[in-house]
Design a protein around this motif. Structure first.
Motif, short mmCIF file in Angstrom:
data_model
loop_
_atom_site.label_atom_id
_atom_site.label_comp_id
_atom_site.label_asym_id
_atom_site.label_seq_id
_atom_site.Cartn_x
_atom_site.Cartn_y
_atom_site.Cartn_z
N ALA A 1 -6.65 0.04 7.11
CA ALA A 1 -5.70 -1.08 7.06
C ALA A 1 -6.17 -2.15 6.08
O ALA A 1 -5.37 -2.71 5.33
CB ALA A 1 -5.51 -1.67 8.45
N GLY A 2 -7.47 -2.44 6.08
CA GLY A 2 -8.00 -3.45 5.16
C GLY A 2 -7.71 -3.08 3.72
O GLY A 2 -7.25 -3.92 2.93
N GLN A 3 -7.95 -1.83 3.37
CA GLN A 3 -7.68 -1.40 2.00
C GLN A 3 -6.19 -1.50 1.67
O GLN A 3 -5.81 -2.00 0.61
CB GLN A 3 -8.17 0.03 1.79
N GLN A 4 -5.36 -1.04 2.59
CA GLN A 4 -3.92 -1.07 2.33
C GLN A 4 -3.38 -2.49 2.27
O GLN A 4 -2.55 -2.81 1.41
CB GLN A 4 -3.19 -0.26 3.39
N PHE A 5 -3.83 -3.36 3.19
CA PHE A 5 -3.36 -4.74 3.17
C PHE A 5 -3.78 -5.43 1.88
O PHE A 5 -3.00 -6.17 1.28
CB PHE A 5 -3.89 -5.52 4.37
N ARG A 6 -5.04 -5.22 1.44
CA ARG A 6 -5.49 -5.87 0.21
C ARG A 6 -4.70 -5.38 -1.01
O ARG A 6 -4.46 -6.13 -1.94
CB ARG A 6 -7.00 -5.65 0.00
N LYS A 7 -4.29 -4.12 -0.99
CA LYS A 7 -3.55 -3.57 -2.12
C LYS A 7 -2.06 -3.94 -2.09
O LYS A 7 -1.47 -4.25 -3.11
CB LYS A 7 -3.69 -2.06 -2.16
N ARG A 8 -1.45 -3.93 -0.89
CA ARG A 8 0.01 -4.07 -0.81
C ARG A 8 0.48 -5.30 -0.03
O ARG A 8 1.67 -5.59 -0.02
CB ARG A 8 0.58 -2.81 -0.17
N GLY A 9 -0.41 -5.99 0.65
CA GLY A 9 0.00 -7.14 1.46
C GLY A 9 0.38 -6.73 2.87
O GLY A 9 0.59 -5.55 3.16
N PHE A 10 0.46 -7.71 3.75
CA PHE A 10 0.77 -7.45 5.15
C PHE A 10 2.15 -6.83 5.34
O PHE A 10 2.32 -5.87 6.08
CB PHE A 10 0.72 -8.73 5.99
N ASP A 11 3.15 -7.38 4.67
CA ASP A 11 4.53 -6.97 4.92
C ASP A 11 4.87 -5.57 4.44
O ASP A 11 5.76 -4.93 4.99
CB ASP A 11 5.50 -7.97 4.29
N ASP A 12 4.18 -5.09 3.41
CA ASP A 12 4.51 -3.78 2.84
C ASP A 12 3.74 -2.63 3.46
O ASP A 12 3.86 -1.50 3.00
CB ASP A 12 4.27 -3.80 1.32
N VAL A 13 2.96 -2.90 4.48
CA VAL A 13 2.19 -1.86 5.15
C VAL A 13 2.65 -1.76 6.59
O VAL A 13 2.69 -2.76 7.31
CB VAL A 13 0.67 -2.17 5.10
N THR A 14 3.00 -0.56 7.01
CA THR A 14 3.43 -0.34 8.39
C THR A 14 2.29 0.25 9.22
O THR A 14 1.30 0.75 8.66
CB THR A 14 4.63 0.64 8.44
N ILE A 15 2.46 0.21 10.50
CA ILE A 15 1.48 0.83 11.40
C ILE A 15 1.40 2.33 11.08
O ILE A 15 0.31 2.91 11.06
CB ILE A 15 1.85 0.58 12.87
N ALA A 16 2.54 2.96 10.82
CA ALA A 16 2.54 4.38 10.48
C ALA A 16 1.71 4.64 9.22
O ALA A 16 0.97 5.63 9.16
CB ALA A 16 3.97 4.88 10.30
N ASP A 17 1.82 3.76 8.21
CA ASP A 17 1.02 3.90 6.99
C ASP A 17 -0.47 3.86 7.30
O ASP A 17 -1.25 4.68 6.80
CB ASP A 17 1.32 2.77 5.99
N VAL A 18 -0.85 2.88 8.12
CA VAL A 18 -2.26 2.70 8.46
C VAL A 18 -2.79 3.91 9.21
O VAL A 18 -3.86 4.46 8.88
CB VAL A 18 -2.45 1.42 9.32
N MET A 19 -2.05 4.36 10.20
CA MET A 19 -2.52 5.46 11.02
C MET A 19 -2.58 6.77 10.23
O MET A 19 -3.50 7.57 10.39
CB MET A 19 -1.65 5.60 12.26
N LYS A 20 -1.62 6.98 9.35
CA LYS A 20 -1.63 8.18 8.52
C LYS A 20 -2.86 8.17 7.61
O LYS A 20 -3.56 9.18 7.49
CB LYS A 20 -0.35 8.26 7.68
#
Length: 192
Positions: A12-31
């Motif tokens: 989640a940290g990597q995805q949030f830093r790359k795309r921001g909070f709003d563009d990352v879903t729980i499904a994205d993080v878990m996948k």
């Protein structure tokens, strides 16, 4: 269970830093963590709770990264402050926000977040500025220097990184110029 939670936090940290909070879903993080979507709630009560955990970890890591430059090789070709600035205000950092500073990558998101996240950022921003002041003191130990947090250098670094990221695809030359100009400005103020 702890390994899975850690995997979620890192992903989640990597995805949030790359795309921001709003563009990352729980499904994205878990996948990305290699886990099922339904398992998320065994570790976090909500996406907001995950965002808080990411900010706490990432901001602490950002402060530690600044402080770590004060313990490096004292005989290197440049000062601790300028080594940190060179690494931070760089094309590599610009191009890999997922591996970089949480404060620089998520400041815009924090500005629209609840007070709890803003408090985490306030603490981290102050910690980074204090660490920058310490690096500046290491650069000139014989000179009297203010121990006040070095917000000016921090603002220059984060502002340059943010602006460079904002234009890199449309105008890579401008993006590089922004980074180079910020590094030169900080170097000139460090020697003044």
């Amino acid at each position: 269970m702890t390994a899975n939670r850690e995997s979620i936090v890192v992903s989640a940290g990597q995805q949030f830093r790359k795309r921001g909070f709003d563009d990352v879903t729980i499904a994205d993080v878990m996948k990305a963590a290699g886990l099922t979507h339904g398992g998320f709630y065994g570790y976090f009560g909500s996406k907001d709770a995950l965002e808080v955990a990411i900010c706490e970890r990432g901001v602490a890591d950002s402060v530690a990264a600044v402080a770590a430059h004060g313990t490096g090789d004292k005989g290197a070709d440049t000062t601790p402050l300028l080594r940190f600035v060179r690494d931070y205000v760089s094309a590599e950092h610009r191009d890999t926000p997922e591996d970089g500073c949480t404060v620089g990558a998520l400041a815009r998101d924090a500005s629209r977040s609840p007070a709890e996240i803003q408090r985490i950022f306030a603490s981290g921003i102050t910690g980074m500025a204090e660490s920058l002041a310490h690096l500046r003191q290491l650069d000139s130990p014989d000179e009297e220097q203010s121990s006040a947090p070095d917000f000016a250098t921090l603002c220059t670094m984060i502002g340059a990184l943010t602006l460079a990221r904002a234009v890199v695809d449309a105008d890579p030359t401008l993006s590089d110029t922004i980074l180079e100009t910020a590094r030169a400005h900080i170097a000139s103020s460090a020697s003044a």
